[in-house]
Design a protein around this motif. Structure first.
Motif, PDB file in Angstrom:
ATOM      1  N   SER A 130       0.821  -1.213   0.000  1.00  0.00           N
ATOM      2  CA  SER A 130       0.000   0.000   0.000  1.00  0.00           C
ATOM      3  C   SER A 130       0.852   1.259   0.000  1.00  0.00           C
ATOM      4  O   SER A 130       0.531   2.238  -0.673  1.00  0.00           O
ATOM      5  CB  SER A 130      -0.941   0.007   1.217  1.00  0.00           C
ATOM      6  OG  SER A 130      -1.864  -1.044   1.148  1.00  0.00           O
ATOM      7  N   LYS A 131       1.947   1.242   0.764  1.00  0.00           N
ATOM      8  CA  LYS A 131       2.817   2.414   0.840  1.00  0.00           C
ATOM      9  C   LYS A 131       3.359   2.760  -0.543  1.00  0.00           C
ATOM     10  O   LYS A 131       3.377   3.930  -0.952  1.00  0.00           O
ATOM     11  CB  LYS A 131       3.958   2.158   1.820  1.00  0.00           C
ATOM     12  CG  LYS A 131       4.885   3.342   2.030  1.00  0.00           C
ATOM     13  CD  LYS A 131       5.946   3.021   3.080  1.00  0.00           C
ATOM     14  CE  LYS A 131       6.884   4.202   3.296  1.00  0.00           C
ATOM     15  NZ  LYS A 131       7.930   3.880   4.314  1.00  0.00           N
ATOM     16  N   GLU A 132       3.780   1.745  -1.269  1.00  0.00           N
ATOM     17  CA  GLU A 132       4.311   1.968  -2.618  1.00  0.00           C
ATOM     18  C   GLU A 132       3.212   2.433  -3.567  1.00  0.00           C
ATOM     19  O   GLU A 132       3.441   3.293  -4.424  1.00  0.00           O
ATOM     20  CB  GLU A 132       4.950   0.667  -3.148  1.00  0.00           C
ATOM     21  CG  GLU A 132       6.201   0.227  -2.413  1.00  0.00           C
ATOM     22  CD  GLU A 132       5.931  -0.398  -1.055  1.00  0.00           C
ATOM     23  OE1 GLU A 132       6.888  -0.554  -0.265  1.00  0.00           O
ATOM     24  OE2 GLU A 132       4.753  -0.736  -0.768  1.00  0.00           O
ATOM     25  N   PHE A 133       2.019   1.882  -3.402  1.00  0.00           N
ATOM     26  CA  PHE A 133       0.898   2.274  -4.263  1.00  0.00           C
ATOM     27  C   PHE A 133       0.544   3.742  -4.056  1.00  0.00           C
ATOM     28  O   PHE A 133       0.302   4.479  -5.019  1.00  0.00           O
ATOM     29  CB  PHE A 133      -0.315   1.387  -3.980  1.00  0.00           C
ATOM     30  CG  PHE A 133      -1.493   1.681  -4.864  1.00  0.00           C
ATOM     31  CD1 PHE A 133      -1.530   1.215  -6.172  1.00  0.00           C
ATOM     32  CD2 PHE A 133      -2.567   2.419  -4.391  1.00  0.00           C
ATOM     33  CE1 PHE A 133      -2.604   1.489  -7.002  1.00  0.00           C
ATOM     34  CE2 PHE A 133      -3.650   2.698  -5.211  1.00  0.00           C
ATOM     35  CZ  PHE A 133      -3.673   2.226  -6.515  1.00  0.00           C
ATOM     36  N   LEU A 134       0.522   4.194  -2.810  1.00  0.00           N
ATOM     37  CA  LEU A 134       0.203   5.595  -2.529  1.00  0.00           C
ATOM     38  C   LEU A 134       1.309   6.513  -3.057  1.00  0.00           C
ATOM     39  O   LEU A 134       1.020   7.612  -3.553  1.00  0.00           O
ATOM     40  CB  LEU A 134       0.001   5.801  -1.027  1.00  0.00           C
ATOM     41  CG  LEU A 134      -1.193   5.057  -0.413  1.00  0.00           C
ATOM     42  CD1 LEU A 134      -1.306   5.372   1.077  1.00  0.00           C
ATOM     43  CD2 LEU A 134      -2.490   5.398  -1.127  1.00  0.00           C
TER      44      LEU A 134
END
Length: 295
Positions: free
Chosen positions: A5-9
């Motif tokens: 999720s961190k990378e997606f954001l």
């Protein structure tokens, strides 16, 4: 956050900056003034809040749905329709930045839609309602399903060519007219107002969203939840980006105060004006017409 999720954001911010870094000529090809659905690019100070231009640049996106017929009574149905995508001639090349921008933003809309439904389920339980109370109104299979993703850039305001060192508000004080807003932001600037009239910084915390209540959720909850007054400060030297997702019901939804217990009602905000009912699409169309009077 789930794994990845961190990378997606981070990618969401990357593609947001990618769009705003395009030439003005390229961005203007997707001008919101070209879209009956109010989708596309808005220049600096093109959007109005309470009659004053906002010091920001915008992109408005939504579900990729077909247009539907409407008449004078259902004029709000014009809000449903296609998005405008930058560099549309490159969209067939799946490896092009334009195609990746489109793919990522549609995936982001889908992911945050599911998050919004979880939040609405919890809020329904707070009201003593079934956790599925809001589900029929936020059904993607509805013929007039609606939501909005906004990409926003608030530019640094200090120009080396000007002796004026004053800073304008990015957006003046206002409430959102819809239901629930899930906001991703990269830098400070957002402020919310408490019931004492004090402005409180709502600075970004890595891996989190700011969740904001809108006017229609206030109506639905009998004033148990109250729309949040907020504003965005400008900056002399820093360019800020924010990405609000507006979780909204279907356009034809008639929003009525829910039947909640007397025990909860005694805790409602009696100082806030009550609205008996509202057709959601009418409320949103009025917002767009005020914000973009030249459309």
């Amino acid at each position: 956050l789930k794994k990845g999720s961190k990378e997606f954001l981070a990618e969401t911010f990357y593609y947001t900056r990618w769009f705003f870094d395009l030439s003005l000529e390229e961005k203007e090809k997707t001008s919101i003034l070209l879209s009956p659905q109010y989708r596309g690019y808005g220049r600096y100070k093109q959007e109005m809040t309470l009659g004053k231009p906002d010091y920001k640049e915008t992109v408005d996106l939504g579900y990729e749905l077909n247009t539907i017929e409407f008449d004078e009574k259902t004029k709000y149905l014009k809000l449903q329709g296609p998005n405008q995508w930058p560099l549309s001639e490159d969209l067939n090349d799946i490896n092009s930045p334009a195609a990746k921008f489109k793919s990522h933003m549609l995936e982001y809309i889908s992911k945050v839609h599911h998050l919004s439904k979880k939040l609405l389920s919890l809020m329904a339980r707070c009201l003593g309602l079934s956790e599925n109370f809001f589900d029929p109104f936020f059904n993607l299979n509805s013929i007039d399903a609606f939501a909005m993703l906004r990409l926003l850039r608030y530019p640094a305001q200090l120009s080396s060519e000007s002796a004026d060192t004053s800073v304008e508000l990015g957006v003046g004080p206002h409430i959102d007219q819809g239901c629930l807003v899930i906001l991703l932001q990269d830098l400070p600037g957002l402020q919310v107002q408490n019931n004492k009239g004090e402005w409180i910084d709502a600075n970004p915390i890595e891996g989190t969203f700011v969740v904001n209540i809108g006017k229609m959720l206030q109506v639905w909850s009998n004033n148990y939840f109250v729309a949040t007054v907020h504003r965005v400060l400008g900056s002399k030297t820093v360019t800020r980006h924010s990405i609000p997702y507006f979780a909204e019901p279907s356009l034809s939804t008639v929003v009525l105060p829910a039947k909640i217990s007397d025990e909860l009602l005694k805790d409602c905000h009696q100082h806030v004006d009550k609205i008996e009912s509202a057709i959601y699409g009418e409320q949103m169309l009025a917002v767009f017409e005020r914000s973009f009077p030249k459309n």
